[in-house]
Design a protein around this motif. Structure first.
Motif, PDB file in Angstrom:
ATOM      1  N   VAL A   1       0.846  -1.191   0.000  1.00  0.00           N
ATOM      2  CA  VAL A   1       0.000   0.000   0.000  1.00  0.00           C
ATOM      3  C   VAL A   1       0.882   1.243   0.000  1.00  0.00           C
ATOM      4  CG1 VAL A   1      -1.784   1.262   1.268  1.00  0.00           C
ATOM      5  CG2 VAL A   1      -1.777  -1.249   1.273  1.00  0.00           C
ATOM      6  N   ARG A   2       0.514   2.219  -0.815  1.00  0.00           N
ATOM      7  CA  ARG A   2       1.247   3.482  -0.826  1.00  0.00           C
ATOM      8  C   ARG A   2       1.032   4.209   0.496  1.00  0.00           C
ATOM      9  NH1 ARG A   2       0.193   6.917  -6.209  1.00  0.00           N
ATOM     10  NH2 ARG A   2       0.161   8.518  -4.582  1.00  0.00           N
ATOM     11  N   PRO A   3       2.106   4.621   1.202  1.00  0.00           N
ATOM     12  CA  PRO A   3       1.945   5.275   2.507  1.00  0.00           C
ATOM     13  C   PRO A   3       1.099   6.545   2.452  1.00  0.00           C
ATOM     14  CG  PRO A   3       4.213   4.564   2.197  1.00  0.00           C
ATOM     15  CD  PRO A   3       3.527   4.359   0.887  1.00  0.00           C
ATOM     16  N   ASP A   4       1.259   7.359   1.403  1.00  0.00           N
ATOM     17  CA  ASP A   4       0.477   8.593   1.323  1.00  0.00           C
ATOM     18  C   ASP A   4      -1.009   8.287   1.132  1.00  0.00           C
ATOM     19  OD1 ASP A   4       1.238   7.614  -1.262  1.00  0.00           O
ATOM     20  OD2 ASP A   4       0.604   9.504  -2.157  1.00  0.00           O
ATOM     21  N   ALA A   5      -1.311   7.256   0.349  1.00  0.00           N
ATOM     22  CA  ALA A   5      -2.709   6.861   0.151  1.00  0.00           C
ATOM     23  C   ALA A   5      -3.305   6.326   1.446  1.00  0.00           C
ATOM     24  CB  ALA A   5      -2.801   5.813  -0.958  1.00  0.00           C
ATOM     25  N   LEU A   6      -2.522   5.566   2.197  1.00  0.00           N
ATOM     26  CA  LEU A   6      -3.005   5.023   3.469  1.00  0.00           C
ATOM     27  C   LEU A   6      -3.334   6.156   4.439  1.00  0.00           C
ATOM     28  CD1 LEU A   6      -3.562   2.456   5.085  1.00  0.00           C
ATOM     29  CD2 LEU A   6      -1.187   2.508   5.864  1.00  0.00           C
ATOM     30  N   ALA A   7      -2.494   7.180   4.474  1.00  0.00           N
ATOM     31  CA  ALA A   7      -2.747   8.321   5.356  1.00  0.00           C
ATOM     32  C   ALA A   7      -4.038   9.034   4.962  1.00  0.00           C
ATOM     33  CB  ALA A   7      -1.566   9.284   5.312  1.00  0.00           C
ATOM     34  N   ARG A   8      -4.255   9.201   3.668  1.00  0.00           N
ATOM     35  CA  ARG A   8      -5.484   9.869   3.218  1.00  0.00           C
ATOM     36  C   ARG A   8      -6.729   9.077   3.597  1.00  0.00           C
ATOM     37  NH1 ARG A   8      -2.230  10.961  -1.360  1.00  0.00           N
ATOM     38  NH2 ARG A   8      -3.044   9.126  -2.449  1.00  0.00           N
ATOM     39  N   MET A   9      -6.674   7.767   3.421  1.00  0.00           N
ATOM     40  CA  MET A   9      -7.859   6.958   3.706  1.00  0.00           C
ATOM     41  C   MET A   9      -8.105   6.817   5.206  1.00  0.00           C
ATOM     42  SD  MET A   9      -9.137   6.697   0.858  1.00  0.00           S
ATOM     43  CE  MET A   9     -10.584   5.902   1.533  1.00  0.00           C
ATOM     44  N   ARG A  10      -7.063   6.773   6.003  1.00  0.00           N
ATOM     45  CA  ARG A  10      -7.266   6.763   7.458  1.00  0.00           C
ATOM     46  C   ARG A  10      -8.019   8.019   7.894  1.00  0.00           C
ATOM     47  NH1 ARG A  10      -4.715   2.830  10.275  1.00  0.00           N
ATOM     48  NH2 ARG A  10      -2.853   1.839   9.385  1.00  0.00           N
ATOM     49  N   GLU A  11      -7.647   9.150   7.303  1.00  0.00           N
ATOM     50  CA  GLU A  11      -8.308  10.408   7.648  1.00  0.00           C
ATOM     51  C   GLU A  11      -9.756  10.416   7.149  1.00  0.00           C
ATOM     52  OE1 GLU A  11      -7.724  15.252   7.004  1.00  0.00           O
ATOM     53  OE2 GLU A  11      -6.257  13.833   6.173  1.00  0.00           O
ATOM     54  N   ARG A  12      -9.963   9.943   5.923  1.00  0.00           N
ATOM     55  CA  ARG A  12     -11.310   9.965   5.340  1.00  0.00           C
ATOM     56  C   ARG A  12     -12.274   9.050   6.093  1.00  0.00           C
ATOM     57  NH1 ARG A  12     -12.755   9.472  -1.143  1.00  0.00           N
ATOM     58  NH2 ARG A  12     -15.038   9.388  -0.907  1.00  0.00           N
ATOM     59  N   LEU A  13     -11.771   7.934   6.604  1.00  0.00           N
ATOM     60  CA  LEU A  13     -12.630   6.949   7.265  1.00  0.00           C
ATOM     61  C   LEU A  13     -12.626   7.073   8.786  1.00  0.00           C
ATOM     62  CD1 LEU A  13     -11.658   3.791   5.143  1.00  0.00           C
ATOM     63  CD2 LEU A  13     -13.610   5.330   4.809  1.00  0.00           C
ATOM     64  N   ALA A  14     -11.985   8.092   9.304  1.00  0.00           N
ATOM     65  CA  ALA A  14     -11.775   8.188  10.756  1.00  0.00           C
ATOM     66  C   ALA A  14     -13.085   8.215  11.540  1.00  0.00           C
ATOM     67  CB  ALA A  14     -10.955   9.442  11.071  1.00  0.00           C
ATOM     68  N   ALA A  15     -14.099   8.896  11.025  1.00  0.00           N
ATOM     69  CA  ALA A  15     -15.348   9.031  11.774  1.00  0.00           C
ATOM     70  C   ALA A  15     -16.389   7.996  11.380  1.00  0.00           C
ATOM     71  CB  ALA A  15     -15.919  10.438  11.551  1.00  0.00           C
ATOM     72  N   TRP A  16     -15.986   7.019  10.632  1.00  0.00           N
ATOM     73  CA  TRP A  16     -16.920   6.039  10.072  1.00  0.00           C
ATOM     74  C   TRP A  16     -17.008   4.805  10.964  1.00  0.00           C
ATOM     75  CZ3 TRP A  16     -15.467   1.551   6.818  1.00  0.00           C
ATOM     76  CH2 TRP A  16     -16.559   0.991   6.121  1.00  0.00           C
TER      77      TRP A  16
END
Length: 337
Positions: free
Chosen positions: A177-192
């Protein structure tokens, strides 16, 4: 010109098949070839539809990705279509001074023309026919897989890689997994809602599509357990995701999130954050397994996938339509338990 003491051959690998799942199946074999190539890297030549830059563009064993634009899906003439296009491709490769081309292909003739124009002397391929043996560099050959076609591509690639000495045993598909993509998705899904289940709703063929009604019922069942449900697809699945969401009771919809607008690299990252993936036989379910997420594939009566039995489970039935959401929920939850 930079001098190097690395005497290993400067290598390109060419992938004949056009899908993202096909690339995922081959990536570990490409890595092994890179270990035996100059600088520990290879150039990957693949169709644009494989999304190679998004899937493996960050891998340390990759020198670069070159699009082989031979047969585009939108009806236009590809840049590398026809004899003139193959010659153009060879001319584009010539300055790279490649020593060998490793062809994961059962029809290497076109790539051989490219090699001739590019000045690539070593041409390794399956060699399953007398014509292939005439065109290719003398090397170990394989007998092509002659069974149900579902994983024939993977089995041929495996036999070829072992015969050539790139590896000694079959390799389970894996991508990082690309580290930058993982950081973006962790943020996007944080409240889910967590834990999350991904539903891979896309399909390359109509006969592989389970349908909006089934996915809606399954999503609702999973949401009632307190889980979040991620509807995964590309832009072409946006309307399908909307139809699925519309079929879910309003009180459960906050737990269902549609992800059809994300770049491929971000979708890969999202898959790695899921508890499990359930979906059609498509690239996304293969990607989920390749990043370590258990995947259940809706197959119906079709032959099973065989390349990753520990992480990919088949959901089978007399037909795809005969597989009920209740049965899928029960099988998945039991498997995770």
């Amino acid at each position: 010109m930079t001098m190097t003491t690395d005497t290993r051959p400067r290598t390109a690998v060419q992938l004949q098949t056009n899908g993202m799942g096909d690339l995922v199946w081959h990536a570990e074999y490409f890595r092994c070839i890179a270990e035996q190539s100059q600088g520990g890297q290879v150039t990957v030549i693949a169709a644009p539809t494989t999304m190679a830059r998004d899937l493996i563009g960050h891998e340390p064993w990759l020198r670069e990705v070159i699009d082989f634009d031979r047969r585009p899906r939108n009806g236009r003439r590809g840049r590398h279509s026809g004899l003139d296009g193959l010659m153009r491709m060879g001319a584009e490769l010539a300055p790279k001074r490649l020593d060998r081309m490793v062809m994961f292909s059962d029809h290497p003739g076109r790539a051989v023309i490219v090699c001739w124009r590019a000045g690539i002397r070593t041409k390794l391929g399956y060699g399953a026919t007398w014509l292939q043996r005439l065109l290719l560099t003398k090397a170990p050959r394989i007998a092509m897989y002659d069974g149900p076609p579902v994983t024939g591509t993977y089995l041929d690639a495996t036999a070829f890689a072992i015969a050539q000495g790139f590896c000694s045993a079959p390799l389970v598909p894996h991508i990082n997994v690309r580290p930058d993509a993982l950081a973006r998705m962790r943020e996007r899904l944080a409240a889910w809602s967590q834990p999350g289940f991904a539903l891979s709703i896309g399909s390359s063929e109509p006969f592989k599509q389970w349908g909006a009604e089934n996915f809606a019922e399954l999503a609702a069942r999973l949401a009632r357990t307190g889980a979040g449900v991620l509807l995964v697809g590309g832009p072409s699945e946006t309307a399908l995701a909307q139809a699925i969401t519309a079929g879910i009771a309003s009180e459960l919809r906050p737990q269902v999130l549609s992800l059809t607008d994300a770049p491929v690299a971000d979708t890969v990252a999202a898959m790695s954050l899921m508890r499990a993936c359930i979906g059609n036989d498509t690239g996304a379910t293969n990607i989920a397994a390749a990043v370590g997420t258990p995947a259940w594939v809706l197959m119906g009566a079709r032959p099973p996938l065989m390349h990753d039995p520990s992480r990919m489970k088949m959901l089978e039935g007399a037909s795809l339509a005969d597989i009920s959401p209740a049965a899928v929920e029960a099988q998945v939850l039991a498997g995770l338990a």
